[in-house]
Write an enzyme that holds these catalytic residues in place. Structure first.
Site, PDB file in Angstrom:
ATOM      1  N   ASP A   1      50.580  32.402  44.332  1.00 38.62           N
ATOM      2  CA  ASP A   1      50.371  33.886  44.279  1.00 38.62           C
ATOM      3  C   ASP A   1      49.070  34.006  43.111  1.00 38.62           C
ATOM      4  O   ASP A   1      48.701  33.002  42.637  1.00 38.62           O
ATOM      5  CB  ASP A   1      51.547  35.104  43.750  1.00 38.62           C
ATOM      6  CG  ASP A   1      51.770  34.748  42.321  1.00 38.62           C
ATOM      7  OD1 ASP A   1      51.494  33.811  41.842  1.00 38.62           O
ATOM      8  OD2 ASP A   1      52.551  35.498  42.046  1.00 38.62           O
TER       9      ASP A   1
ATOM     10  N   LYS B   1      52.078  31.979  51.760  1.00 34.77           N
ATOM     11  CA  LYS B   1      52.588  32.222  50.644  1.00 34.77           C
ATOM     12  C   LYS B   1      54.211  32.999  50.760  1.00 34.77           C
ATOM     13  O   LYS B   1      54.883  32.714  50.224  1.00 34.77           O
ATOM     14  CB  LYS B   1      51.871  33.272  49.842  1.00 34.77           C
ATOM     15  CG  LYS B   1      52.260  33.639  48.274  1.00 34.77           C
ATOM     16  CD  LYS B   1      51.684  34.769  47.704  1.00 34.77           C
ATOM     17  CE  LYS B   1      52.220  35.937  48.349  1.00 34.77           C
ATOM     18  NZ  LYS B   1      51.922  37.171  47.483  1.00 34.77           N
TER      19      LYS B   1
END
Length: 223
Positions: free
Chosen positions: A139, A121
Site C-alpha cells: 500500500d 494488493k
C-alpha cells in the site's frame, strides 16, 4: 540502496518497534474483510471502521448487497471516498461470488484478483489475513517506507516493490513484515511529518538524512 545485512537490520528494528502489528480493519470473516479492504482504497482504515459496524449489521451475505437498490448501498457508505464506484464494485463482486463460487470467497490471490474491484494488493491482504497465506501487500505506507529507506528504488513500480520484498524477506515473514511496515509508515514514518529525529533507522535512511540535513540539525539529532 541497502544491502541484505542492512535490510535484515531494518526489519528487525521495525519488528521491535511494532511487535503486535496487525490488520486494523474490523471484520468477523473473510467476506467482511474483503468488503472492508475494498472500502479502504484511498481512504483510512479508521474511517472505514466507523462505517462497517452498521454496514455489517445490515448486510451479512453477498445476496444482501444485491437485495437493495445501488442507491441505498451508496447512502450506507456515503462518508467514504469514491462511494459510488465502491458500491458498484461491491455489488459486482457479490454477483460473481453467487454465480461462480457458491457465495464463498476463493482463498488464493490468483482467484481473488478475478473478482471485480479486487486488485493485487486487496487480494494479497485477503489471502494473508483471512486465509493465512504468505503475502506482501504494497500500500502507500509500504511503498513510501521502502523507498525512503533505500530498500527499493524511487522509480520502482508497486509490483517491483512487492517482488523486491518477497526476494529480500523470508517467505514465512512476509505477512508480518507487511503489517509492520504499514505500522511503521502509519505511526512513525508518516508521509508529511516523519519522525526522523527520533528514528532508530536514521543512519540508514537516505530520505531521513536528507530531511535532517536540510534542517541543519542532522548532527545534533544523532548525539
Amino acid at each position: 540502496m541497502l544491502n541484505q545485512k542492512q535490510i535484515d537490520y531494518v526489519m528487525e528494528t521495525i519488528a521491535r518497534m511494532f511487535p503486535d502489528a496487525h490488520c486494523e480493519l474490523n471484520h468477523r470473516n473473510p467476506f467482511e474483510l474483503a468488503i472492508a479492504v475494498m472500502l479502504s482504497a484511498q481512504c483510512t482504515d479508521a474511517l472505514v471502521n466507523r462505517v462497517t459496524p452498521a454496514l455489517f449489521e445490515k448486510y451479512h451475505e453477498p445476496e444482501d448487497y444485491l437485495a437493495v437498490p445501488v442507491e441505498e448501498l451508496q447512502r450506507d457508505i456515503r462518508s467514504i471516498g469514491l462511494f459510488r464506484t465502491k458500491a458498484k464494485h461491491i455489488r459486482q463482486m457479490c454477483a460473481c461470488l453467487i454465480e461462480d463460487d457458491n457465495g464463498q470467497l476463493p482463498e488464493t490471490r490468483d482467484e481473488l484478483v478475478k473478482l471485480p474491484g479486487i486488485g493485487r494488493k486487496t487480494a494479497n491482504v485477503i489471502a494473508s489475513v483471512a486465509f493465512g497465506q504468505p503475502a506482501i501487500a504494497v500500500d502507500t505506507h509500504v511503498e513510501r517506507v521502502t523507498k525512503r529507506l533505500g530498500i527499493c528504488r524511487w522509480k520502482d513500480s508497486v509490483l517491483e516493490v512487492e517482488k523486491t520484498l518477497m526476494k529480500r524477506v523470508p517467505r514465512e515473514k512476509w505477512s508480518l513484515t507487511h503489517h509492520r511496515l504499514i505500522f511503521f509508515g502509519r505511526y512513525h514514518c508518516k508521509a508529511a511529518n516523519p519522525n526522523c529525529p527520533e528514528c532508530p533507522l536514521l543512519d540508514l535512511c537516505r530520505e531521513g538524512q536528507k530531511r535532517m540535513k536540510s534542517r541543519g540539525d542532522f548532527i545534533a539529532a544523532r548525539k
